[in-house]
Design an enzyme around this catalytic site. Structure first.
Site, mmCIF file in Angstrom:
data_model
loop_
_atom_site.group_PDB
_atom_site.id
_atom_site.type_symbol
_atom_site.label_atom_id
_atom_site.label_comp_id
_atom_site.label_asym_id
_atom_site.label_seq_id
_atom_site.Cartn_x
_atom_site.Cartn_y
_atom_site.Cartn_z
ATOM 1 N N LYS A 168 -19.821 12.970 48.365
ATOM 2 C CA LYS A 168 -18.546 13.980 48.827
ATOM 3 C C LYS A 168 -18.716 14.998 49.771
ATOM 4 O O LYS A 168 -18.805 14.822 51.299
ATOM 5 C CB LYS A 168 -17.847 14.449 47.463
ATOM 6 C CG LYS A 168 -17.001 13.786 46.805
ATOM 7 C CD LYS A 168 -16.625 14.462 45.864
ATOM 8 C CE LYS A 168 -16.044 13.543 44.392
ATOM 9 N NZ LYS A 168 -16.126 13.926 43.301
ATOM 10 N N ASP A 222 -22.402 12.209 42.783
ATOM 11 C CA ASP A 222 -21.358 12.138 43.644
ATOM 12 C C ASP A 222 -21.071 13.091 44.006
ATOM 13 O O ASP A 222 -20.691 13.375 45.438
ATOM 14 C CB ASP A 222 -20.215 11.712 42.030
ATOM 15 C CG ASP A 222 -18.902 12.239 42.352
ATOM 16 O OD1 ASP A 222 -18.137 11.075 42.434
ATOM 17 O OD2 ASP A 222 -18.344 13.617 42.094
#
Lengths: 436, 436
Positions: free
Chosen positions: B205, B201
Site C-alpha cells: 500500500k 501488506d
C-alpha cells in the site's frame, strides 16, 4: 498543449496564496494536470497592491467585468466574498462559457441552485472545494469518494475560530469574552467575529455538505443556527467531568421524516477522535451505510490551505476541460435532474440528547420536582451531577444528561422546570451527540 | 442512458460486498452516476456459491477469460488477488478496451507500471482506490484533492490486523503471540498472517501511495519492510512512560537525496491524533507544503468498506466513460510521461530518531560506556529511562531515545554497544518519528 488561463476576481489572503502556490509548484502541478495553469489577469479594487502581490507578472484591472468578459480566460476564480457582486460576476462568467472556481460559501449556500443550473445549461463546471473546510478535500470525498453509500449523517468542526475559542476556554478555564479578545489579537478571529461565533459561517458550509451528501438543493434558510456566545466556562468543566467535550458542530442527518440541518454547541464523548481536534483545526466525520465512519482532518482556513483547495479545483477542471460536458462530475454530487425534495426538518422535530444545567436554591425537594417533570415528559436521565453549594452560597447547579427525546418535548419540560419557585433564572440546554 | 455493464473476477468478501451494496443503493448510485451500474457477469471457481451470492440474477462462469473477452462488459473488476492470474486477466481486459477496477495492492505495487502503460495505450482507465486503506478515499485525496501541493511526506496506519494487535498489546499488557491468537479467533488476522504481521501488506500500500504522492514509478522491491513480530510488551510500556505509542507505520518522505519508503514499528507522540487510532482502523497523515498536515481516517478492510471504494471507482469511470481519453485523471496522479526518476533511498541512508532498549548487567559504569559510544558516534540522547532491577535480579533495562541520526550510524553504534561485556544479548531498536 497551451496553458489554461485563469482570471482572479479579488486578491486578498486566498488570492495571493493561490498565486504564490501556483508559482512555487508550477512544475509539479503541470506534471499532474497535463498542462500549465497560469493566472493571467486579476481584478482588484486596490490595483497597486494587486500589482505588487503578483510581482508585475499579471494584467491587473479594477473591474471584475473585464475578467469575466475576456475571451482569453478559461477559468474564473471568484474570491470576492459576499453574495452580491460575486453572484453577478459568477453568473456572467458562466454565461460567457467560462468554468468557475469559488471559495465563497455564502454564495453557494444561498445561490447555489441558480448557479449550478446556469452552469449545466452552458456546459461549464463550477467547483467550490475551498468553500468548505479549506485544506480538507471534503467536497471531493463526499461527491466522489463515497458515492457507493447512502450517507446517514455528517458532523463537522467546520469553523476554526470557534474551535480555537472552545479549545482555549477548556484548556485555560477562561470565559468566552476573554478568549475572544485573545483570538482577535492572534488573528484567529476577525474584528467583527459575528459570522463565526454565531454559527453562520458553519451553517453556510453545512448547507453545502448536506446538499452533496443527500442530493437535495442548497437550503441555507432552513438551517438551525446557534453560536457559542452563551457558553460558560462552567459548562465546559461540567461536561469534562461527565466525560464529554463541547464543540461547535454542524450536523446534518437523514431521518425517516426528513433531513436535520443544524449548527450548535454539542457535547461529544471525549474518547471520539473528533473530540480531540484542537485549536483552529477542522474535522468532518461522515457515516455511510457501506463505509461506516470516516474522519477527515486538516486546516480549515488560511492563505495556502485554502489556496490548495482552489488549485485542486483548477487541476480538476484542467484535466477534464475538453471532456464531453454531459460527463462532468455533477457539482452537487447528484445529477441536477435527480435531486430529491426530502424536507429539511424544523429544529422542534429533531431528536437528540441533552445536557441541562439548572441553577437551583439549595433546598430539599428541588431535585424531586425536576426529575418528576422530566419523567412526566417521558424524558429519561442518563447521568447527573450535583455540586455542593459553595461556602456561604444558597444556590447550586444541577447537571443532567438526558436520553434522546424530541426538541419540542425538552423545550416544554424546560419551561415547566423554569416555572418552579426553587429554580433560578433560565435552564441552560446544550445538545449531546454520541456520534456512533 | 443504458446501464454500465460490470463483470466481476472473483466473488469473495469484497465481491459479494460490492454486489450487495450496488443492489441496495442502486437508486442512490444511479442518481450520482447519471446512469445505472449493473453487475452482469461473475467468474468464480465455485460457481454454485457465486450463483447463490448473486441470487441467480447474474451470469456465472468459471473462467475469467469469458468475462474479459465478453463484448458486453464495459468495466472489469478484478478481485482475485495475487499477481499471477490477476495480472494476466487485467492485461487482457485492457487489451480488449475495457476499463479496470481492482482492489489488488500486490498487483499494483508490483506490476502497476506495466498495467498503466498498457491502459494509456488503449485509452482506458485503471482505478484502484480499494487497494489502499479500503474505506478511506486516500488515493483520490492524493491524486486529486492535494494536487496543488509538493507532498513532503505520507505516514499511515494502513494495516488493520497489526494495529488491532498493537492496540490489544498496549491495552491489556499482553505479548504478541497471545494477541495474535485472539485476533485470529476474532477474524482480525488470517490463518496465515505472515503478509500482515511482517509488514508486506502495508509495504504494498505504501509503495502505491509513494508513487502517487511523488510522481515516481511503483517500486515495491525498493521498500524497507519490517513487521511487528519482534515487539515485546515491555517496549510498549516503556514507550508509554516516555509519552509515545508504538504503531506499525508506512512512511514515505521526499528528501534532498531521494525518497524514503519504509514500513516498520514506530514510536509516535501519544498526543498526535494518529497515535489514538485504535483497533482495526486505518489512518493516513499527509503533509503538503501548502495544505500543512491532513489526516484521513476510516475502516481499512472488510466487505462493505472495501466495496465502497470499488464502487466509487465504478462511479468515477461511469461519469467519465465517454470522455476524451486524453483527459482522464492519470492513474498515478502524474501524467505517465512526466514521472520522475528520483531514487528510493536504501534504509542505511534514512535519517530518523530511535528508541533503544539495552539489557545490561546491573553494574557501575555501564551507562557511562553506553553514552560514550553514542557520543563518539555524534548521536545525542533526547530522553532516558533506567529501571531498578527487579528483586533478586542482576540485570536491568536501559531505555534511550536519541535525536535524529542516519540509520547506518546508529547501526554502527549498536554493534559497539552489543560488544560491551556488560551488555546482555541484542539491543532492541525501534524508530521514532515526531510527525511534525
Amino acid at each position: 498543449m497551451k496553458s489554461i488561463k485563469v482570471g482572479l476576481l479579488g486578491i486578498g489572503t486566498v488570492g495571493s496564496g493561490t498565486f504564490n502556490v501556483l508559482q512555487r509548484n508550477q512544475q509539479e502541478i503541470a506534471r499532474r494536470a497535463g498542462r500549465g495553469i497560469e493566472i493571467t489577469m486579476v481584478a482588484a479594487r486596490n490595483t497597486a497592491r494587486a500589482t505588487e502581490l503578483t510581482q508585475g507578472q499579471v494584467k491587473v484591472v479594477n473591474d471584475g467585468n473585464l475578467v469575466v468578459n475576456d475571451p482569453e480566460i478559461d477559468i474564473v476564480v471568484e474570491l470576492i466574498g459576499g453574495d452580491d457582486i460575486a453572484r453577478d460576476l459568477v453568473l456572467k462568467a458562466i454565461a460567457n462559457g467560462k468554468h468557475v472556481v469559488t471559495a465563497n460559501k455564502a454564495l453557494i449556500a444561498k445561490h447555489g441552485n441558480e448557479i449550478f443550473k446556469a452552469a449545466q445549461e452552458k456546459g461549464v463546471m463550477v467547483a467550490f472545494e475551498a468553500a468548505v473546510a479549506g485544506g480538507i478535500p471534503i467536497i471531493k470525498a463526499l461527491r466522489e469518494g463515497l458515492t457507493a453509500n447512502r450517507i446517514q449523517w455528517v458532523a463537522g468542526i467546520i469553523n476554526g475560530t470557534t474551535n480555537f475559542i472552545l479549545s482555549e476556554m477548556r484548556d485555560k478555564g477562561l470565559d468566552f469574552d476573554v478568549v475572544l479578545k485573545e483570538a482577535q489579537r492572534l488573528g484567529y478571529a476577525e474584528a467583527d467575529p459575528t459570522f463565526d461565533i454565531e454559527g453562520v459561517d458553519a451553517a453556510h458550509k453545512l448547507t453545502i455538505m448536506a446538499s452533496i451528501a443527500f442530493g437535495i438543493p442548497v437550503q441555507f434558510d432552513k438551517a438551525h443556527v446557534e453560536g457559542i456566545t452563551k457558553l460558560q466556562a462552567s459548562d465546559i468543566t461540567y461536561a469534562e467531568k461527565l466525560g464529554y467535550r463541547i464543540k461547535l458542530l454542524g450536523i446534518t442527518r437523514q431521518t425517516a421524516k426528513g433531513i436535520e440541518l443544524r449548527v450548535h454547541p454539542t457535547l461529544i464523548p471525549a474518547s471520539r477522535l473528533i473530540a480531540n481536534v484542537e485549536g483552529a483545526m477542522n474535522a468532518v466525520v461522515v457515516r455511510g451505510d457501506a463505509v461506516g465512519e470516516a474522519l477527515y482532518y486538516g486546516k480549515g482556513a488560511g492563505s495556502e490551505p485554502t489556496a490548495s483547495a482552489v488549485i485542486a479545483d483548477l487541476v480538476d477542471i484542467t484535466r477534464l476541460a475538453t471532456a464531453d460536458p454531459e460527463h462532468h462530475v455533477p457539482s452537487l454530487a447528484f445529477q441536477l435532474n435527480a435531486m430529491a425534495d426530502t424536507p429539511v426538518l424544523p429544529m422542534s422535530e429533531v431528536v437528540t440528547s441533552y445536557y441541562l444545567r439548572i441553577r437551583v436554591a439549595d433546598q430539599a425537594g428541588v431535585l424531586a420536582d425536576v426529575t418528576r417533570i422530566l419523567a412526566d415528559s417521558t424524558i429519561s436521565i442518563d447521568a447527573m451531577l450535583q455540586k455542593e453549594p459553595a461556602e456561604g452560597e444558597q444556590q447550586t447547579d444541577i447537571i443532567m444528561l438526558t436520553h434522546q427525546t424530541q426538541e419540542k418535548n425538552i423545550e416544554a419540560a424546560i419551561a415547566k422546570i423554569e416555572s418552579l419557585a426553587t429554580v433560578v433564572g433560565q435552564v441552560t440546554k446544550i445538545r449531546l451527540e454520541e456520534l456512533s
